[in-house]
Enzyme design. Structure first.
Site, short mmCIF file in Angstrom:
data_model
loop_
_atom_site.label_atom_id
_atom_site.label_comp_id
_atom_site.label_asym_id
_atom_site.label_seq_id
_atom_site.Cartn_x
_atom_site.Cartn_y
_atom_site.Cartn_z
CG ASP A 39 86.22 -14.27 13.91
OD1 ASP A 39 86.34 -13.18 14.30
OD2 ASP A 39 86.46 -14.27 12.81
CG HIS A 85 98.75 -16.29 1.88
ND1 HIS A 85 99.71 -17.23 2.54
CD2 HIS A 85 97.40 -16.70 2.56
CE1 HIS A 85 99.25 -17.90 3.47
NE2 HIS A 85 97.80 -17.74 3.63
CD GLU A 129 95.25 -19.60 5.17
OE1 GLU A 129 95.83 -18.49 5.26
OE2 GLU A 129 93.84 -19.64 5.73
CB SER A 174 102.74 -18.36 1.47
OG SER A 174 101.90 -17.14 1.39
CG PHE A 187 84.32 -19.63 3.01
CD1 PHE A 187 83.96 -19.96 4.13
CD2 PHE A 187 85.16 -20.18 2.39
CE1 PHE A 187 84.30 -21.36 4.54
CE2 PHE A 187 85.66 -21.40 2.55
CZ PHE A 187 85.16 -22.12 3.65
P1 FAD Z 1 92.57 -7.63 15.02
O1 FAD Z 1 93.67 -6.98 13.92
O2 FAD Z 1 92.58 -7.79 16.52
O3 FAD Z 1 91.08 -6.62 14.70
C1 FAD Z 1 89.77 -7.22 14.82
C2 FAD Z 1 88.79 -6.06 14.90
O4 FAD Z 1 89.13 -5.55 16.01
C3 FAD Z 1 88.88 -5.13 13.84
O5 FAD Z 1 87.57 -4.80 13.40
C4 FAD Z 1 89.73 -4.00 14.09
O6 FAD Z 1 89.81 -2.79 13.66
C5 FAD Z 1 89.43 -3.85 15.65
N1 FAD Z 1 90.70 -3.63 16.61
C6 FAD Z 1 91.89 -4.20 16.37
N2 FAD Z 1 92.70 -3.71 17.26
C7 FAD Z 1 91.95 -2.98 18.07
C8 FAD Z 1 92.43 -2.15 19.33
N3 FAD Z 1 93.53 -2.10 19.93
N4 FAD Z 1 91.30 -1.53 19.82
C9 FAD Z 1 90.10 -1.58 19.38
N5 FAD Z 1 89.62 -2.08 18.27
C10 FAD Z 1 90.67 -2.71 17.73
N6 FAD Z 1 90.69 -17.00 12.29
C11 FAD Z 1 91.11 -17.90 12.92
O7 FAD Z 1 90.28 -18.29 13.70
N7 FAD Z 1 92.14 -18.88 12.74
C12 FAD Z 1 92.91 -18.52 11.62
O8 FAD Z 1 93.89 -19.49 11.23
C13 FAD Z 1 92.75 -17.58 10.59
N8 FAD Z 1 93.61 -17.21 9.84
C14 FAD Z 1 93.53 -15.92 9.21
C15 FAD Z 1 94.46 -15.56 8.20
C16 FAD Z 1 94.27 -14.53 7.62
C17 FAD Z 1 95.35 -14.07 6.47
C18 FAD Z 1 93.19 -13.61 7.89
C19 FAD Z 1 93.07 -12.25 6.63
C20 FAD Z 1 92.35 -13.97 8.50
C21 FAD Z 1 92.37 -14.94 9.26
N9 FAD Z 1 91.33 -15.51 10.50
C22 FAD Z 1 91.50 -16.79 11.04
C23 FAD Z 1 90.32 -14.72 10.58
C24 FAD Z 1 90.53 -13.77 11.70
O9 FAD Z 1 90.69 -14.37 13.03
C25 FAD Z 1 89.42 -12.86 11.80
O10 FAD Z 1 88.86 -11.93 10.58
C26 FAD Z 1 89.23 -11.95 13.11
O11 FAD Z 1 87.84 -11.38 13.23
C27 FAD Z 1 90.09 -10.82 13.13
O12 FAD Z 1 91.41 -11.00 13.42
P2 FAD Z 1 92.74 -10.12 13.33
O13 FAD Z 1 93.94 -10.54 13.80
O14 FAD Z 1 92.61 -9.29 12.11
O15 FAD Z 1 92.09 -9.01 14.43
#
Ligand code: FAD
Length: 278
Positions: free
Chosen positions: A99, A257, A8, A6, A207
């Protein structure tokens, strides 16, 4: 095993950027990826930007996965967005926490973490969407410990994710270990490596600092030594990333990806070097 390849994109900010992305998309569509994904909110992009890019790709008859994040969203706004995507025939999403611009933790919306968003998507739309989540082979920069991050990842998958895409990395061992550890926690979904082609050292270093992806010392020093010589950076980067992808595919990574950075050539060069089908 069917592997998923895929590509991005991020939403372009200007009409010229949108024209350029159309041409890039046409070139990349020729190799028939499983889907294109479009980021949301990263780098200051807007909701409209993601929507416009996503709907244009869908209207061209291509599979597209909008990213959606928890930042600034409410249950009502996510519900509305899910229905809108569904009405366009979109079947895949990348669900993220996102973020805050300041880099502060937390969601400033109805959802705090990605697992809550995944749960909500499943509750609202059942099996309509194939839901992707993010994985961090070198661990998320805000995680308390590797074990905590892995447990959070496993929780997010159990909330209903179908597969995961990793943050980019240049250490294949980190990925292999992460997959093994996640499987030991009962994660069975494919964890697809995210691949960042190397074409620009300054941008990559910026980055990597922000997202916690390590550039190994030997790669960093080589890249620095090329200064402004972009051809040497690209040639070396192509060698390094081809080797990485070969190592990953040799041990049955479930796909790749590519973070295309809205450019076709670096990804297509890798594609050709890897002998992937055209
Ligand atoms: P989560 O899975 O929610 O985790 C975030 C943090 O909180 C981690 O440290 C985790 O250990 C902790 N955590 C998770 N769940 C819990 C819980 N229930 N209780 C306590 N702690 C918890 N960012 C953007 O803004 N836009 C995008 O389009 C985007 N695309 C991305 C695509 C990919 C493939 C990747 C790998 C990252 C992308 N990001 C994007 C970045 C991402 O949003 C950031 O890395 C963000 O800080 C974490 O998102 P996450 O969904 O992994 O968070």
């Amino acid at each position: 095993m069917t592997r998923t390849f895929s590509f991005e994109f991020f939403p372009p900010k200007t009409p010229e950027g949108a024209d350029k992305l159309r041409a890039v998309r046409a070139k990349l569509a020729a190799v028939q990826p499983a889907f294109f994904s479009v980021t949301f909110g990263a780098g200051g992009s807007t909701r409209e930007g993601t929507w416009n890019t996503v709907t244009e790709i869908a209207a061209a008859g291509l599979a597209v996965a909008p990213h959606i994040s928890c930042i600034g969203t409410t249950r009502a706004s996510v519900r509305e967005l899910l229905l809108a995507f569904r009405s366009r025939g979109i079947r895949r999403l990348v669900a993220l926490r996102g973020d805050l611009p300041s880099g502060a933790a937390g969601g400033a919306g109805d959802f705090r973490y990605a697992n809550e968003l995944v749960e909500f998507i499943r509750a609202e739309t059942g099996d309509w969407f194939h839901v992707e989540v993010a994985a961090y082979p070198e661990y998320h920069p805000q995680s308390r410990s590797p074990a905590d991050d892995l447990a959070n990842f496993a929780r997010k998958v159990k909330a209903g994710a179908d597969s995961a895409i990793t943050q980019y990395f240049y250490n294949s061992d980190a990925y292999f270990r992460f997959v093994e550890d996640a499987q030991a926690l009962g994660v069975e979904v494919p964890i697809v490596p995210g691949i960042m082609p190397i074409t620009n050292y300054t941008q990559l270093a910026r980055f990597s600092d922000a997202c916690g992806a390590e550039i190994p010392r030997w790669i960093r020093l080589k890249l620095q030594s090329y200064g402004d010589d972009r051809d040497s950076i690209s040639a070396f980067g192509l060698d390094v990333v081809t080797d990485l992808c070969e190592q990953l595919l040799a041990v049955d990574a479930p796909g790749l990806h590519f973070y295309t950075m809205n450019q076709a050539e670096p990804t297509l060069e890798l594609w050709a070097r890897l002998g992937l089908p055209r």
